[in-house]
Design a protein around this motif. Structure first.
Motif, PDB file in Angstrom:
ATOM      1  N   PHE A   3      52.333  55.218   0.067  1.00 18.94           N
ATOM      2  CA  PHE A   3      51.326  56.123  -0.501  1.00 18.94           C
ATOM      3  C   PHE A   3      51.377  57.474   0.203  1.00 18.94           C
ATOM      4  CE2 PHE A   3      47.030  57.920  -0.165  1.00 18.94           C
ATOM      5  CZ  PHE A   3      46.770  58.150  -1.516  1.00 18.94           C
ATOM      6  N   ILE A   4      51.465  57.441   1.529  1.00 21.06           N
ATOM      7  CA  ILE A   4      51.511  58.680   2.313  1.00 21.06           C
ATOM      8  C   ILE A   4      52.779  59.465   1.981  1.00 21.06           C
ATOM      9  CG2 ILE A   4      51.680  59.623   4.652  1.00 21.06           C
ATOM     10  CD1 ILE A   4      49.970  57.251   5.595  1.00 21.06           C
ATOM     11  N   TYR A   5      53.894  58.741   1.855  1.00 18.63           N
ATOM     12  CA  TYR A   5      55.166  59.404   1.517  1.00 18.63           C
ATOM     13  C   TYR A   5      55.071  60.115   0.181  1.00 18.63           C
ATOM     14  CZ  TYR A   5      60.055  60.087   0.257  1.00 18.63           C
ATOM     15  OH  TYR A   5      61.242  60.645  -0.149  1.00 18.63           O
ATOM     16  N   ASN A   6      54.524  59.439  -0.812  1.00 17.51           N
ATOM     17  CA  ASN A   6      54.439  60.029  -2.147  1.00 17.51           C
ATOM     18  C   ASN A   6      53.478  61.212  -2.202  1.00 17.51           C
ATOM     19  OD1 ASN A   6      56.320  58.404  -3.716  1.00 17.51           O
ATOM     20  ND2 ASN A   6      54.944  56.695  -3.336  1.00 17.51           N
ATOM     21  N   ILE A   7      52.411  61.147  -1.420  1.00 23.25           N
ATOM     22  CA  ILE A   7      51.529  62.313  -1.303  1.00 23.25           C
ATOM     23  C   ILE A   7      52.291  63.473  -0.681  1.00 23.25           C
ATOM     24  CG2 ILE A   7      49.526  63.235  -0.059  1.00 23.25           C
ATOM     25  CD1 ILE A   7      48.737  61.606  -2.460  1.00 23.25           C
ATOM     26  N   GLY A   8      53.124  63.151   0.315  1.00 22.95           N
ATOM     27  CA  GLY A   8      53.930  64.185   0.963  1.00 22.95           C
ATOM     28  C   GLY A   8      54.904  64.846   0.001  1.00 22.95           C
ATOM     29  N   ILE A   9      55.478  64.060  -0.918  1.00 23.83           N
ATOM     30  CA  ILE A   9      56.404  64.617  -1.918  1.00 23.83           C
ATOM     31  C   ILE A   9      55.657  65.576  -2.842  1.00 23.83           C
ATOM     32  CG2 ILE A   9      57.769  64.037  -3.960  1.00 23.83           C
ATOM     33  CD1 ILE A   9      59.264  63.537  -1.395  1.00 23.83           C
ATOM     34  N   ARG A  10      54.454  65.198  -3.268  1.00 22.96           N
ATOM     35  CA  ARG A  10      53.670  66.085  -4.138  1.00 22.96           C
ATOM     36  C   ARG A  10      53.323  67.382  -3.410  1.00 22.96           C
ATOM     37  NH1 ARG A  10      50.744  61.155  -5.255  1.00 22.96           N
ATOM     38  NH2 ARG A  10      51.449  60.239  -7.223  1.00 22.96           N
ATOM     39  N   THR A  11      52.975  67.237  -2.136  1.00 27.70           N
ATOM     40  CA  THR A  11      52.654  68.423  -1.330  1.00 27.70           C
ATOM     41  C   THR A  11      53.872  69.323  -1.176  1.00 27.70           C
ATOM     42  OG1 THR A  11      51.011  67.132  -0.110  1.00 27.70           O
ATOM     43  CG2 THR A  11      51.736  69.202   0.887  1.00 27.70           C
ATOM     44  N   ALA A  12      55.040  68.698  -0.953  1.00 31.93           N
ATOM     45  CA  ALA A  12      56.275  69.466  -0.809  1.00 31.93           C
ATOM     46  C   ALA A  12      56.596  70.211  -2.100  1.00 31.93           C
ATOM     47  CB  ALA A  12      57.424  68.533  -0.443  1.00 31.93           C
ATOM     48  N   HIS A  13      56.347  69.555  -3.241  1.00 36.36           N
ATOM     49  CA  HIS A  13      56.595  70.185  -4.538  1.00 36.36           C
ATOM     50  C   HIS A  13      55.764  71.464  -4.685  1.00 36.36           C
ATOM     51  CE1 HIS A  13      57.527  70.590  -8.769  1.00 36.36           C
ATOM     52  NE2 HIS A  13      56.240  70.532  -9.084  1.00 36.36           N
ATOM     53  N   GLN A 158      65.284  59.776  15.296  1.00 34.76           N
ATOM     54  CA  GLN A 158      64.989  59.897  13.872  1.00 34.76           C
ATOM     55  C   GLN A 158      63.898  58.914  13.459  1.00 34.76           C
ATOM     56  OE1 GLN A 158      69.206  59.493  12.642  1.00 34.76           O
ATOM     57  NE2 GLN A 158      68.919  61.381  11.486  1.00 34.76           N
ATOM     58  N   SER A 159      63.223  59.241  12.349  1.00 38.87           N
ATOM     59  CA  SER A 159      62.072  58.460  11.896  1.00 38.87           C
ATOM     60  C   SER A 159      62.414  57.002  11.614  1.00 38.87           C
ATOM     61  CB  SER A 159      61.484  59.086  10.628  1.00 38.87           C
ATOM     62  OG  SER A 159      61.060  60.406  10.868  1.00 38.87           O
ATOM     63  N   TYR A 160      63.656  56.737  11.194  1.00 39.90           N
ATOM     64  CA  TYR A 160      64.051  55.362  10.878  1.00 39.90           C
ATOM     65  C   TYR A 160      63.776  54.402  12.029  1.00 39.90           C
ATOM     66  CZ  TYR A 160      66.930  58.111   7.646  1.00 39.90           C
ATOM     67  OH  TYR A 160      67.376  59.015   6.708  1.00 39.90           O
ATOM     68  N   PHE A 161      63.824  54.919  13.244  1.00 36.44           N
ATOM     69  CA  PHE A 161      63.755  54.075  14.426  1.00 36.44           C
ATOM     70  C   PHE A 161      62.438  54.250  15.192  1.00 36.44           C
ATOM     71  CE2 PHE A 161      68.060  55.693  13.572  1.00 36.44           C
ATOM     72  CZ  PHE A 161      68.592  54.528  13.027  1.00 36.44           C
ATOM     73  N   LYS A 162      61.426  54.824  14.512  1.00 39.60           N
ATOM     74  CA  LYS A 162      60.104  55.020  15.092  1.00 39.60           C
ATOM     75  C   LYS A 162      59.086  54.121  14.397  1.00 39.60           C
ATOM     76  CE  LYS A 162      61.525  58.422  17.767  1.00 39.60           C
ATOM     77  NZ  LYS A 162      61.580  58.301  19.235  1.00 39.60           N
ATOM     78  N   PHE A 163      57.951  53.912  15.032  1.00 32.88           N
ATOM     79  CA  PHE A 163      56.935  53.020  14.468  1.00 32.88           C
ATOM     80  C   PHE A 163      56.399  53.523  13.139  1.00 32.88           C
ATOM     81  CE2 PHE A 163      54.424  56.163  16.711  1.00 32.88           C
ATOM     82  CZ  PHE A 163      53.306  56.320  15.912  1.00 32.88           C
ATOM     83  N   TYR A 164      56.467  54.857  12.934  1.00 28.25           N
ATOM     84  CA  TYR A 164      55.917  55.438  11.714  1.00 28.25           C
ATOM     85  C   TYR A 164      56.972  55.582  10.605  1.00 28.25           C
ATOM     86  CZ  TYR A 164      57.952  59.476  14.114  1.00 28.25           C
ATOM     87  OH  TYR A 164      58.795  60.326  14.795  1.00 28.25           O
ATOM     88  N   GLY A 165      58.150  55.041  10.808  1.00 27.24           N
ATOM     89  CA  GLY A 165      59.233  55.259   9.840  1.00 27.24           C
ATOM     90  C   GLY A 165      59.492  54.104   8.897  1.00 27.24           C
ATOM     91  N   ALA A 166      58.472  53.294   8.607  1.00 31.30           N
ATOM     92  CA  ALA A 166      58.683  52.080   7.802  1.00 31.30           C
ATOM     93  C   ALA A 166      59.255  52.382   6.417  1.00 31.30           C
ATOM     94  CB  ALA A 166      57.373  51.305   7.677  1.00 31.30           C
ATOM     95  N   GLU A 167      58.745  53.428   5.760  1.00 36.15           N
ATOM     96  CA  GLU A 167      59.197  53.733   4.403  1.00 36.15           C
ATOM     97  C   GLU A 167      60.669  54.123   4.379  1.00 36.15           C
ATOM     98  OE1 GLU A 167      58.652  54.142   0.242  1.00 36.15           O
ATOM     99  OE2 GLU A 167      57.439  53.218   1.801  1.00 36.15           O
ATOM    100  N   LEU A 168      61.066  54.938   5.342  1.00 34.09           N
ATOM    101  CA  LEU A 168      62.469  55.343   5.418  1.00 34.09           C
ATOM    102  C   LEU A 168      63.365  54.180   5.842  1.00 34.09           C
ATOM    103  CD1 LEU A 168      62.130  58.907   6.963  1.00 34.09           C
ATOM    104  CD2 LEU A 168      62.890  58.333   4.655  1.00 34.09           C
ATOM    105  N   ARG A 169      62.854  53.303   6.707  1.00 36.82           N
ATOM    106  CA  ARG A 169      63.639  52.115   7.089  1.00 36.82           C
ATOM    107  C   ARG A 169      63.910  51.241   5.873  1.00 36.82           C
ATOM    108  NH1 ARG A 169      60.711  52.173  11.819  1.00 36.82           N
ATOM    109  NH2 ARG A 169      59.131  50.718  11.075  1.00 36.82           N
ATOM    110  N   ARG A 170      62.874  51.055   5.047  1.00 32.09           N
ATOM    111  CA  ARG A 170      63.072  50.247   3.840  1.00 32.09           C
ATOM    112  C   ARG A 170      64.129  50.861   2.932  1.00 32.09           C
ATOM    113  NH1 ARG A 170      57.444  49.102   4.352  1.00 32.09           N
ATOM    114  NH2 ARG A 170      56.858  50.967   3.182  1.00 32.09           N
ATOM    115  N   ALA A 171      64.180  52.185   2.901  1.00 31.07           N
ATOM    116  CA  ALA A 171      65.185  52.860   2.074  1.00 31.07           C
ATOM    117  C   ALA A 171      66.592  52.528   2.551  1.00 31.07           C
ATOM    118  CB  ALA A 171      64.960  54.367   2.093  1.00 31.07           C
TER     119      ALA A 171
END
Length: 411
Positions: A3-13, A158-171
């Motif tokens: 959810f946070i990631y997708n909000i971030g994409i809208r904000t980036a847009h 990089q975020s993939y290897f941090k506690f807050y990087g779950a969404e990117l890890r799943r990718a």
């Protein structure tokens, strides 16, 4: 986290649309993305078989190109979609012969991802290095469509290897296989339990090696060089330009020629560079109006020929690392067996460290160091040739990534 990631994409847009008012490069990307779906729908038929290659920018395109070429040759009946995130890649390679259609990648919203995959429906997707977009990749995974990542290079911060990087890890786990440039990247992937990984090396080594198979002759450069020692400065920025101007103006080596290829070819900056020189210079754009052999400096005010120009170098300087813009491609001159000088901000470029350790590349921080190493390479032919050989041997030793990737794909 999704959810946070997708909000971030809208904000980036929204942010990109605002920034486009003030930045021409961002504006091109915003406008280009608006046309993506229309371009795809016009180029593709629902029954078409397709492959999808995605690159962040021009550098990643060059990195993936040797793989793309092999796939293009093998999948003759497929249409190939090539996407870029950055205008610097799209604008230069929008007519790439390896693709049937070239587009900007839409921003990574769920809606855009679904629509993009609906249209393209690729049998195989190749992502290069690090431009990893979760919604696009999740959509591919949902449809059981194959995707691999090549020439990947990871760092532990990089975020993939941090506690807050779950969404990117799943990718990352949507890729059926990841080919990394080095063992460090493999170890990092294994630390998050991703094990479908092969250390294949960097496809850029295969890319630059293929340059040796081409005709790299440029008659106007040959005329300009006039069998004299030649220093080629590629992809230079202002902080490096000042070193070059000061050196050239005080150079006591009368038989040395200089070719300068600025990263920014705006006429105002080119003219400023030329005005500061105390010696005769010529521009690529005015080469037909000048006696080339009389000039000491040749300024390349065009794009697309630097890789061939390096063929005429006895010594190279590669820009980007004197400031913080990022070191440009040092493998391009290295493949021609040329010693290379760079700035000191090269920490994120393992090939630079490797060639420095091999005494084929030299890092400098100021004018005094630049003058010293350049004079030494000009005056000491034995050192110059040995350093160049070290670089070409390094390229040869690190080829082979493409073969491993194609073997995995059974091509």
């Amino acid at each position: 986290m999704g959810f946070i990631y997708n909000i971030g994409i809208r904000t980036a847009h929204f942010g990109l649309k605002c920034a486009a008012v003030f930045n021409e490069k961002i504006k091109k990307g915003v406008i280009g993305r608006q046309d993506t779906f229309k371009v795809l729908e016009n180029a593709l038929h629902p029954n078409d078989k397709t492959l999808w290659f995605h690159c962040a920018s021009l550098g990643e395109y060059e990195q993936g190109l040797p793989v793309f070429k092999e796939l293009r040759a093998h999948y003759k009946q497929h249409k190939i979609v090539l996407s870029f995130f950055s205008p610097s890649g799209f604008e230069i390679r929008k007519n790439s012969p390896i693709a049937d259609v070239v587009v900007y990648l839409p921003l990574d919203s769920k809606r855009n991802a679904k629509k993009f995959i609906d249209i393209v429906n690729p049998e195989l997707s190749i992502f290069v290095k690090y431009d990893i977009w979760p919604n696009f990749l999740n959509e591919l995974k949902k449809r059981s469509l194959r995707a691999i990542l090549i020439s990947a290079a990871f760092r532990k911060n990089q975020s993939y290897f941090k506690f807050y990087g779950a969404e990117l890890r799943r990718a990352l786990f949507t890729f059926e296989h990841i080919f990394t440039q080095n063992d460090t990247s493999k170890t990092l992937l294994q630390s998050i339990n991703y094990n479908n990984v092969t250390v294949s090396g960097d496809t850029r080594f295969d890319r630059v090696s293929s340059q040796l198979e081409l005709d790299n002759s440029l008659d106007f450069i040959e005329t300009f060089k006039d069998n004299k020692l030649c220093v080629v400065a590629g992809s230079t920025w202002p902080e490096g330009d000042s070193l070059l101007i000061n050196y050239i103006n005080s150079c006591y080596h009368e038989d040395v020629k200089f070719i300068i290829a600025p990263h920014n070819i705006k006429s105002s900056q080119i003219n400023s560079f030329q005005d500061k020189l105390n010696t005769e210079s010529v521009l690529y754009s005015t080469r037909h109006d000048t006696q080339l052999t009389n000039a000491q400096v040749f300024i390349i005010d065009t794009i697309g020929i630097l890789t061939k120009v390096y063929n005429y170098a006895d010594i190279a300087y590669v820009g980007g690392a004197m400031g913080h813009t990022g070191l440009h491609n040092t493998l391009e001159p290295a493949v021609f067996g040329v010693p290379i000088i760079i700035g000191s901000n090269h920490g994120k470029f393992p090939e630079a460290k490797a060639m420095i350790d091999l005494n084929g590349m030299f890092s400098i921080s100021n004018q005094k160091e630049f003058d010293h190493i350049l004079n030494e390479l000009i005056e000491n032919k034995q050192k110059r040739l040995a350093s160049g050989r070290n670089n070409s041997d390094y390229i040869k030793k690190n080829k082979g990534a493409v073969v491993q990737i194609l073997d995995y794909l059974r091509i």
